[in-house]
Design a protein around this motif. Structure first.
Motif, mmCIF file in Angstrom:
data_model
loop_
_atom_site.group_PDB
_atom_site.id
_atom_site.type_symbol
_atom_site.label_atom_id
_atom_site.label_comp_id
_atom_site.label_asym_id
_atom_site.label_seq_id
_atom_site.Cartn_x
_atom_site.Cartn_y
_atom_site.Cartn_z
ATOM 1 N N HIS A 94 -33.729 -24.004 58.705
ATOM 2 C CA HIS A 94 -32.946 -23.328 59.742
ATOM 3 C C HIS A 94 -31.801 -24.219 60.184
ATOM 4 N N TYR A 95 -30.670 -23.587 60.481
ATOM 5 C CA TYR A 95 -29.511 -24.317 60.981
ATOM 6 C C TYR A 95 -29.332 -24.113 62.482
ATOM 7 N N HIS A 96 -30.310 -23.511 63.115
ATOM 8 C CA HIS A 96 -30.231 -23.286 64.556
ATOM 9 C C HIS A 96 -31.621 -23.490 65.147
ATOM 10 N N GLU A 97 -31.651 -23.663 66.454
ATOM 11 C CA GLU A 97 -32.943 -23.799 67.124
ATOM 12 C C GLU A 97 -33.616 -22.433 67.179
ATOM 13 N N LEU A 98 -34.927 -22.437 67.024
ATOM 14 C CA LEU A 98 -35.674 -21.196 67.162
ATOM 15 C C LEU A 98 -35.820 -20.867 68.636
ATOM 16 N N ALA A 99 -36.023 -19.599 68.940
ATOM 17 C CA ALA A 99 -36.170 -19.179 70.331
ATOM 18 C C ALA A 99 -37.446 -19.775 70.921
ATOM 19 N N SER A 100 -37.329 -20.265 72.136
ATOM 20 C CA SER A 100 -38.496 -20.812 72.823
ATOM 21 C C SER A 100 -39.431 -19.673 73.212
ATOM 22 N N PRO A 101 -40.699 -19.962 73.450
ATOM 23 C CA PRO A 101 -41.628 -18.894 73.856
ATOM 24 C C PRO A 101 -41.163 -18.142 75.110
ATOM 25 N N ASN A 102 -40.498 -18.838 76.032
ATOM 26 C CA ASN A 102 -40.029 -18.183 77.255
ATOM 27 C C ASN A 102 -38.836 -17.270 77.025
ATOM 28 N N SER A 103 -38.060 -17.531 75.983
ATOM 29 C CA SER A 103 -36.879 -16.707 75.747
ATOM 30 C C SER A 103 -37.074 -15.683 74.633
ATOM 31 N N GLN A 104 -38.229 -15.698 73.964
ATOM 32 C CA GLN A 104 -38.462 -14.757 72.869
ATOM 33 C C GLN A 104 -38.431 -13.308 73.331
ATOM 34 N N LYS A 105 -38.825 -13.058 74.570
ATOM 35 C CA LYS A 105 -38.856 -11.675 75.045
ATOM 36 C C LYS A 105 -37.465 -11.058 75.124
ATOM 37 N N PHE A 106 -36.415 -11.887 75.087
ATOM 38 C CA PHE A 106 -35.055 -11.369 75.138
ATOM 39 C C PHE A 106 -34.499 -11.036 73.760
ATOM 40 N N LEU A 107 -35.224 -11.351 72.703
ATOM 41 C CA LEU A 107 -34.793 -10.996 71.360
ATOM 42 C C LEU A 107 -34.919 -9.488 71.181
ATOM 43 N N ARG A 108 -33.937 -8.886 70.555
ATOM 44 C CA ARG A 108 -33.928 -7.428 70.389
ATOM 45 C C ARG A 108 -35.211 -6.914 69.748
ATOM 46 N N SER A 109 -35.738 -7.674 68.795
ATOM 47 C CA SER A 109 -36.939 -7.230 68.082
ATOM 48 C C SER A 109 -38.166 -7.193 68.981
ATOM 49 N N LYS A 110 -38.141 -7.888 70.092
ATOM 50 C CA LYS A 110 -39.279 -7.931 71.015
ATOM 51 C C LYS A 110 -39.138 -6.937 72.158
ATOM 52 N N ARG A 111 -37.941 -6.366 72.344
ATOM 53 C CA ARG A 111 -37.677 -5.493 73.487
ATOM 54 C C ARG A 111 -37.853 -4.033 73.092
ATOM 55 N N LYS A 112 -39.080 -3.625 72.891
ATOM 56 C CA LYS A 112 -39.381 -2.245 72.518
ATOM 57 C C LYS A 112 -40.131 -1.570 73.666
ATOM 58 N N LYS A 113 -39.678 -0.374 74.035
ATOM 59 C CA LYS A 113 -40.375 0.388 75.066
ATOM 60 C C LYS A 113 -41.581 1.088 74.460
ATOM 61 N N THR A 114 -42.701 1.004 75.147
ATOM 62 C CA THR A 114 -43.868 1.757 74.708
ATOM 63 C C THR A 114 -43.670 3.220 75.112
ATOM 64 N N ASP A 115 -44.451 4.110 74.525
ATOM 65 C CA ASP A 115 -44.380 5.522 74.911
ATOM 66 C C ASP A 115 -44.713 5.689 76.385
ATOM 67 N N ALA A 116 -45.683 4.915 76.865
ATOM 68 C CA ALA A 116 -46.054 4.995 78.286
ATOM 69 C C ALA A 116 -44.884 4.573 79.167
ATOM 70 N N GLN A 117 -44.179 3.520 78.782
ATOM 71 C CA GLN A 117 -43.020 3.076 79.558
ATOM 72 C C GLN A 117 -41.920 4.135 79.533
ATOM 73 N N LYS A 118 -41.666 4.723 78.368
ATOM 74 C CA LYS A 118 -40.643 5.764 78.263
ATOM 75 C C LYS A 118 -40.972 6.938 79.181
ATOM 76 N N ASN A 119 -42.221 7.382 79.138
ATOM 77 C CA ASN A 119 -42.640 8.513 79.970
ATOM 78 C C ASN A 119 -42.544 8.179 81.449
ATOM 79 N N PHE A 120 -42.933 6.957 81.805
ATOM 80 C CA PHE A 120 -42.891 6.548 83.207
ATOM 81 C C PHE A 120 -41.452 6.439 83.697
ATOM 82 N N ILE A 121 -40.569 5.886 82.869
ATOM 83 C CA ILE A 121 -39.150 5.796 83.226
ATOM 84 C C ILE A 121 -38.578 7.191 83.419
#
Length: 101
Positions: free
Chosen positions: A18-45
């Motif tokens: 790798h030529y870059h630092e990997l995402a820290s555990p605290n910042s991984q939730k901001f990666l697009r691949s981790k930001r998925k709404k569940t069906d329950a969240q969609k319905n609640f929203i």
């Protein structure tokens, strides 16, 4: 990679580090691949939006429901984008329906 005369691509060299630092555990939730709404969240929203709850309040409710901001897999912007997309779809469906009448 290089392109051969036949139009095919060929791997000439592979660098497996790798030529870059990997995402820290605290910042991984901001990666697009981790930001998925569940069906329950969609319905609640959708339920809260139908009840005319503001998007900032929806975010607060989801944060409390999930046990804090560090536990929520969405950002406030994700919620606003979801609501905007939903509202545009509703308007598009309404305009399509009225043009058929």
């Amino acid at each position: 990679m290089s392109k051969k005369e036949e139009g095919n691509w060929v791997v000439c060299r592979l660098v497996a580090e790798h030529y870059h630092e990997l995402a820290s555990p605290n910042s991984q939730k901001f990666l697009r691949s981790k930001r998925k709404k569940t069906d329950a969240q969609k319905n609640f929203i959708d339920l809260l939006d139908n009840s005319r709850v503001r998007s900032s309040k929806i975010a607060s409710v989801l944060i409390n429901q999930d046990g804090g901001v560090n536990q929520l897999n969405l950002t406030s912007q994700d919620i606003q984008n979801s609501l905007q997309t939903r509202r545009q779809k509703i308007l598009k469906d309404k305009s399509r329906h009225t043009s058929l009448v």
